[in-house]
Design an enzyme around this catalytic site. Structure first.
Site, short mmCIF file in Angstrom:
data_model
loop_
_atom_site.label_atom_id
_atom_site.label_comp_id
_atom_site.label_asym_id
_atom_site.label_seq_id
_atom_site.Cartn_x
_atom_site.Cartn_y
_atom_site.Cartn_z
N GLU A 269 0.85 -1.20 0.00
CA GLU A 269 0.00 0.00 0.00
C GLU A 269 0.88 1.24 0.00
OE1 GLU A 269 -2.80 0.39 3.18
OE2 GLU A 269 -3.59 -1.64 2.96
N GLU A 323 -13.79 5.49 -0.54
CA GLU A 323 -14.68 4.58 0.20
C GLU A 323 -15.39 5.35 1.31
OE1 GLU A 323 -12.66 0.63 0.95
OE2 GLU A 323 -10.99 1.70 0.01
N LYS A 326 -15.43 4.28 5.38
CA LYS A 326 -14.21 4.08 6.17
C LYS A 326 -14.22 5.03 7.36
CE LYS A 326 -10.40 2.65 4.81
NZ LYS A 326 -9.02 2.48 4.32
N GLU A 332 -9.10 9.28 5.10
CA GLU A 332 -9.32 7.85 4.94
C GLU A 332 -10.36 7.54 3.87
OE1 GLU A 332 -7.91 5.02 6.41
OE2 GLU A 332 -6.39 6.50 6.95
#
Length: 404
Positions: A269, A323, A326, A332
């Site tokens: 990541e 997203e 999250k 985030e």
């Protein structure tokens, strides 16, 4: 003379075709993948995701579970997929029979149609909020590996686990890299498994976090892969022009200090958020476009780190989508290259035939758009220059041969 003319014609025809063709930005880049997170309630169905990845020339993806809908959608897509054993069931696959059942039900029905290349047993287990998980990690990794062999599944499926940068006690300069003493015993067991199975060590590495914490101490250009003085490791005299490579080499040094050499370190990541809270310095669309665009350009160049310059660094970008479910700070929920409706949040040069960048970075006046157009053109020009050099070399060699 006729042979010489034919060679010249073929060479120039190839060059003209290359320069005029709309080659995909990531075509042939086998060291780049993307994380396909699904902590959201508005994402497109997996079948559409496969189409998006294909149109963007992305051939590798990683998911955080073994969602059967996703595994089925990726069948016959030619996209390599890394799947994950969730942290919450590590204490189950700690048992060999449970691990065998897990592989039999979660992996075996989908291969080889779905190209599962690796199984990640947990995620950031060494630094998880639940310290009891770490005791299950090595047995779970071994059990999953043995289950694959026992069931006669493709033995090329590797088994490993990704770690956060927090596993390191020291990381600066890179030659000072070392693991935290409290995990050294289990880490040694894990590294022994990786060495015996020739599996990679994956690290989640985010220069963004380092910059956010100390923006006055860390140059932004250094973390964004932009031209900068960088830093020189005083022990090795190796020069680092970006922080990500320094992070990776710190892990390599930490592994070596535990007595292991030759284990490949890859990045599971990395990324940069396009939006953040007021205290998240640097979380902007422009910086995200710059970081990811520059990273992709280096992937095209198949770069290695200063410590391992001949070993192309494999990187999985975080993330495919923003997203919305999250938890945590605003950043985030804003790491995605794409919005859930498949519009680009910003353009890093992916060969996507969908719509252009969304309103976050829309308009020619937005610096993030021009930055990434430059990054893409620069990368393409690098390859075109290489082709021209090769053809020039062949032409010179031919003429020299005729003279002599």
């Amino acid at each position: 003379m006729a042979t010489f003319i034919r060679r010249m014609a073929i060479g120039y025809a190839f060059l003209a075709l290359f320069l005029s063709s709309d080659t995909g930005f990531l075509l042939g880049v086998d060291s780049f993948g993307i994380n396909y997170g699904q902590v959201a309630d508005n994402l497109p169905p997996p079948e559409k995701v496969v189409e998006l990845l294909t149109s963007s020339k992305i051939t590798k993806a990683r998911i955080y579970d073994t969602n059967p809908q996703v595994l089925s959608a990726f069948a016959n897509s030619n996209i390599e997929l890394i799947v994950t054993v969730e942290n919450q069931i590590l204490n189950q696959v700690d048992d060999p029979q449970e691990a065998l059942q897990w592989v039999n039900s979660r992996i075996k029905p989908f291969v080889p149609q779905t190209k599962i290349t690796e199984i990640h047993v947990g995620n950031e287990v060494f630094t998880d909020d639940d310290p009891t998980l770490i005791q299950y990690l090595v047995p779970a990794v071994v059990n999953i590996h043995n289950a694959i062999s026992q069931l006669g599944i493709n033995t090329n499926i590797l088994v490993t686990t990704p770690s956060s940068q927090a596993v390191l006690d020291q990381s600066y300069p890179p030659s000072n890299g070392s693991f935290k003493s409290e995990i050294s015993e289990i880490m040694t067991q894990f590294l022994n498994f990786l060495s015996s199975t020739k599996s990679p060590f994956w690290i989640n590495a985010y220069p963004f976090f380092a910059y956010k914490d100390e923006p006055s101490q860390i140059p932004l250009e250094y973390v964004l892969f932009n031209p900068s003085p960088g830093m020189v490791d005083p022990v090795t005299n190796l020069h680092y022009d970006n922080m990500l490579y320094a992070m990776v080499d710190a892990v390599v040094f930490a592994i070596q200090k535990l007595g292991f050499d030759g284990i490949e370190v890859k990045v599971s990541e990395t990324g940069w958020p396009s939006k953040g809270d007021s205290d998240e310095t640097g979380a902007t669309a422009q910086n995200a476009a710059t970081y990811n665009g520059n990273l992709l350009r280096r992937q095209i160049a198949k770069e290695g780190t200063p410590l391992r310059p001949k070993m192309s660094l494999e990187v999985y970008l975080f993330a495919l989508f923003n997203e919305d479910l999250k938890p945590g700070p605003t950043s985030e929920r804003n790491y995605g290259l794409f919005q859930p409706d498949e519009r680009m949040v910003y353009d890093v040069g992916l060969s996507n035939s969908k719509s252009s960048a969304s309103s976050v970075t829309s308009g020619s006046s937005d610096p993030s758009v021009s930055l990434n157009s430059s990054a893409r053109k620069g990368a393409e020009n690098d390859y075109k220059s290489l082709i021209c050099w090769v053809l020039g070399y062949l032409l010179t060699s031919t003429l020299w041969g005729r003279v002599n």
